[in-house]
Design a protein around this motif. Structure first.
Motif, mmCIF file in Angstrom:
data_model
loop_
_atom_site.group_PDB
_atom_site.id
_atom_site.type_symbol
_atom_site.label_atom_id
_atom_site.label_comp_id
_atom_site.label_asym_id
_atom_site.label_seq_id
_atom_site.Cartn_x
_atom_site.Cartn_y
_atom_site.Cartn_z
ATOM 1 N N ALA A 149 0.841 -1.206 0.000
ATOM 2 C CA ALA A 149 0.000 0.000 0.000
ATOM 3 C C ALA A 149 0.868 1.243 0.000
ATOM 4 C CB ALA A 149 -0.933 0.015 1.207
ATOM 5 N N VAL A 150 0.443 2.261 -0.762
ATOM 6 C CA VAL A 150 1.050 3.591 -0.690
ATOM 7 C C VAL A 150 -0.033 4.582 -0.297
ATOM 8 C CG1 VAL A 150 2.848 3.070 -2.364
ATOM 9 C CG2 VAL A 150 0.703 4.048 -3.149
ATOM 10 N N ASN A 151 0.392 5.679 0.314
ATOM 11 C CA ASN A 151 -0.553 6.619 0.918
ATOM 12 C C ASN A 151 0.146 7.936 1.210
ATOM 13 O OD1 ASN A 151 -0.035 4.151 3.210
ATOM 14 N ND2 ASN A 151 0.922 6.130 3.562
ATOM 15 N N LEU A 152 -0.588 8.855 1.784
ATOM 16 C CA LEU A 152 0.015 10.093 2.257
ATOM 17 C C LEU A 152 1.023 9.813 3.366
ATOM 18 C CD1 LEU A 152 -2.862 12.724 2.521
ATOM 19 C CD2 LEU A 152 -0.722 12.987 1.268
ATOM 20 N N ALA A 153 2.128 10.518 3.326
ATOM 21 C CA ALA A 153 3.093 10.417 4.422
ATOM 22 C C ALA A 153 2.572 11.183 5.625
ATOM 23 C CB ALA A 153 4.445 10.974 3.979
ATOM 24 N N ALA A 154 2.921 10.708 6.804
ATOM 25 C CA ALA A 154 2.525 11.386 8.029
ATOM 26 C C ALA A 154 3.737 12.073 8.659
ATOM 27 C CB ALA A 154 1.876 10.407 9.005
ATOM 28 N N ILE A 155 4.670 11.289 9.208
ATOM 29 C CA ILE A 155 5.831 11.883 9.879
ATOM 30 C C ILE A 155 6.734 12.598 8.884
ATOM 31 C CG2 ILE A 155 7.897 11.379 11.225
ATOM 32 C CD1 ILE A 155 6.428 9.086 12.519
ATOM 33 N N SER A 156 7.146 11.898 7.816
ATOM 34 C CA SER A 156 8.088 12.509 6.881
ATOM 35 C C SER A 156 7.478 13.666 6.107
ATOM 36 C CB SER A 156 8.631 11.450 5.912
ATOM 37 O OG SER A 156 7.582 10.837 5.198
ATOM 38 N N ALA A 157 6.139 13.774 6.101
ATOM 39 C CA ALA A 157 5.502 14.896 5.414
ATOM 40 C C ALA A 157 5.926 16.230 6.002
ATOM 41 C CB ALA A 157 3.984 14.754 5.486
ATOM 42 N N ALA A 158 6.233 16.240 7.289
ATOM 43 C CA ALA A 158 6.624 17.486 7.941
ATOM 44 C C ALA A 158 7.957 18.005 7.416
ATOM 45 C CB ALA A 158 6.706 17.281 9.453
ATOM 46 N N LEU A 159 8.819 17.115 6.923
ATOM 47 C CA LEU A 159 10.112 17.554 6.406
ATOM 48 C C LEU A 159 9.957 18.365 5.125
ATOM 49 C CD1 LEU A 159 12.133 14.261 6.924
ATOM 50 C CD2 LEU A 159 12.346 16.369 8.256
ATOM 51 N N ALA A 160 8.989 18.000 4.290
ATOM 52 C CA ALA A 160 8.789 18.705 3.029
ATOM 53 C C ALA A 160 7.830 19.880 3.167
ATOM 54 C CB ALA A 160 8.271 17.743 1.961
ATOM 55 N N ALA A 161 6.916 19.821 4.137
ATOM 56 C CA ALA A 161 5.904 20.869 4.272
ATOM 57 C C ALA A 161 6.303 21.950 5.264
ATOM 58 C CB ALA A 161 4.569 20.262 4.699
ATOM 59 N N GLY A 162 7.346 21.714 6.053
ATOM 60 C CA GLY A 162 7.730 22.659 7.090
ATOM 61 C C GLY A 162 8.625 23.774 6.588
#
Length: 411
Positions: free
Chosen positions: A260-273
């Motif tokens: 399964a692939v999906n939205l990132a949760a933890i690592s999403a903060a690295l790109a969105a911050g």
């Protein structure tokens, strides 16, 4: 060129941290449901390529930092499920059905409206709770492997003062150098990618024990927190396109072994911050860079896998924690900024940080549930007319000028 370098490097770090922190769980999950070594390696490659393609597509199309990941809770679920009757082909069929369920949910907009209504303090508190354990990892690593973690932490601390954008990449390079100097070497490693097609089969038992739980865990523990993370940074992307894209990618990757692939949760903060780029409108470059980097990691997964396996797990977690300290600080500030929503935010934080798992669903989802219930409870107690100086936007955060876009750019 210099402005482009910062988000590109942030994307590379996002991919490396996301890959290194959980690929072992993916391999363990695939092996648990019957994959042999080649099938598991093929599954890891398929997930990396699917993550990268979807991240690049969504990032370029939406101009938003939409980071894609594999379902780590889903892989953990596979470990607990164990072998299924009929072997790995039946598990692959369940992976495909789970992807179709994700796609089907994306076709109904009601879920997207519900997730988009998450108040900013709740989203920030959830993110802080998710990040807490990784953010204390550098402290644990200093105690467990001081000679390896110490130089990485020192490099990060010095560069965060004099060259903030380079702090995490240099810390990662220092950690890799420590692994290379102290490890047994990579001479016998086979770096060739593995592609192994498995013809799917289906059974009612696998649909109930694998497909449906995998779908629910991926939605509750990855997509919901992932949208909340983006909301915490002021982004409101259309959930429909994300679910359809990741659902189709999951279905197409299933015969190659991807679960399964999906939205990132933890690592999403690295790109969105803010560390990805001071300008919120340019952070999509980081998520696109992360997607491209994930494809490269997948192609060279043999070398990357060997490198990470040769290192202490606490060292990799320490690098991830250093990269996320800025995001953790921003999340905490977002959570407590509104006094009226502070109690609900604190409840969200402690439930999320507890690591609680109920019915196979992780603490991030239950933290959002608890915070939402507290928000409803306190809303009933408030006066119908709030004082003018405490007025907030209708979602508990800054007013956004356009759905799915940041409220504004730094001056």
């Amino acid at each position: 060129m210099t402005r482009l370098l910062q988000p590109v490097l942030a994307g590379v770090v996002t991919a490396v941290v996301g890959f290194a922190s959980s690929f072992a769980v993916v391999l363990a999950g695939l092996r648990a449901v019957g994959a042999d070594q080649r099938q598991a390696a093929s599954g890891l490659l398929a997930l990396c390529v699917a993550n990268g393609v979807v991240a690049i597509w969504l990032g370029v199309r939406q101009r938003l930092p939409i980071t894609i990941a594999w379902s780590t809770p889903g892989a953990a679920l596979l470990v607990s499920t164990g072998a299924v009757e009929g072997g790995f082909p039946v598990a692959v069929g369940a992976f495909a059905v789970s992807g179709l369920l994700l796609t089907a949910v994306g076709l109904f907009p009601v879920l997207g409206r519900w997730i988009a209504s998450i108040p900013t303090p709740i989203a920030g508190a959830m993110l802080a709770g998710v990040l807490l354990d990784l953010c204390v990892a550098p402290v644990r690593a200093l105690a467990e492997v001081p000679l390896m973690a110490g130089p990485a932490v020192l490099a990060w601390a010095l560069l965060s003062r004099f060259a903030r954008g380079w702090a995490t990449p240099v810390a990662l390079l220092v950690a890799v150098a420590a692994i290379a100097l102290t490890g047994p070497g990579l001479g016998a490693v086979d770096v060739r990618p593995v592609v192994e097609v498995t013809v799917p089969s289906w059974s009612a038992q696998a649909l109930v024990s694998v497909a449906l739980p995998l779908f629910l865990v991926t939605m509750a523990s990855q997509n919901v927190p992932g949208m909340a993370v983006l909301a915490g940074y002021g982004y409101r992307p259309p959930l429909r396109g994300i679910l359809v894209s990741t659902g189709l990618a999951s279905t197409l990757g299933a015969p190659l072994g991807g679960h399964a692939v999906n939205l990132a949760a933890i690592s999403a903060a690295l790109a969105a911050g803010p560390d990805a780029d001071p300008d919120p409108a340019r952070r999509w470059i980081a998520s696109v860079s992360a997607g491209a980097s994930m494809i490269v990691l997948g192609i060279g997964s043999g070398l990357a896998t060997a490198l990470v396996l040769l290192s202490p797990s606490s060292l990799i977690e320490a690098v991830a924690g250093l990269a996320l300290l800025g995001a953790f600080a921003s999340a905490v500030a977002s959570a407590v900024a509104d006094p009226e929503g502070r109690e609900a935010a604190v409840v969200t934080f402690v439930v999320t940080a507890s690591g609680l798992t109920i019915l196979g669903v992780g603490a991030a989802f239950w933290g959002l549930v608890a915070g939402g219930l507290m928000t409803l409870l306190h809303r009933r107690r408030r006066s119908p007319q709030a004082p003018p100086d405490t007025a907030m936007a209708n979602d508990g955060g800054p007013v956004t000028s356009q759905p799915g876009r940041p409220a504004g750019r730094p001056g």
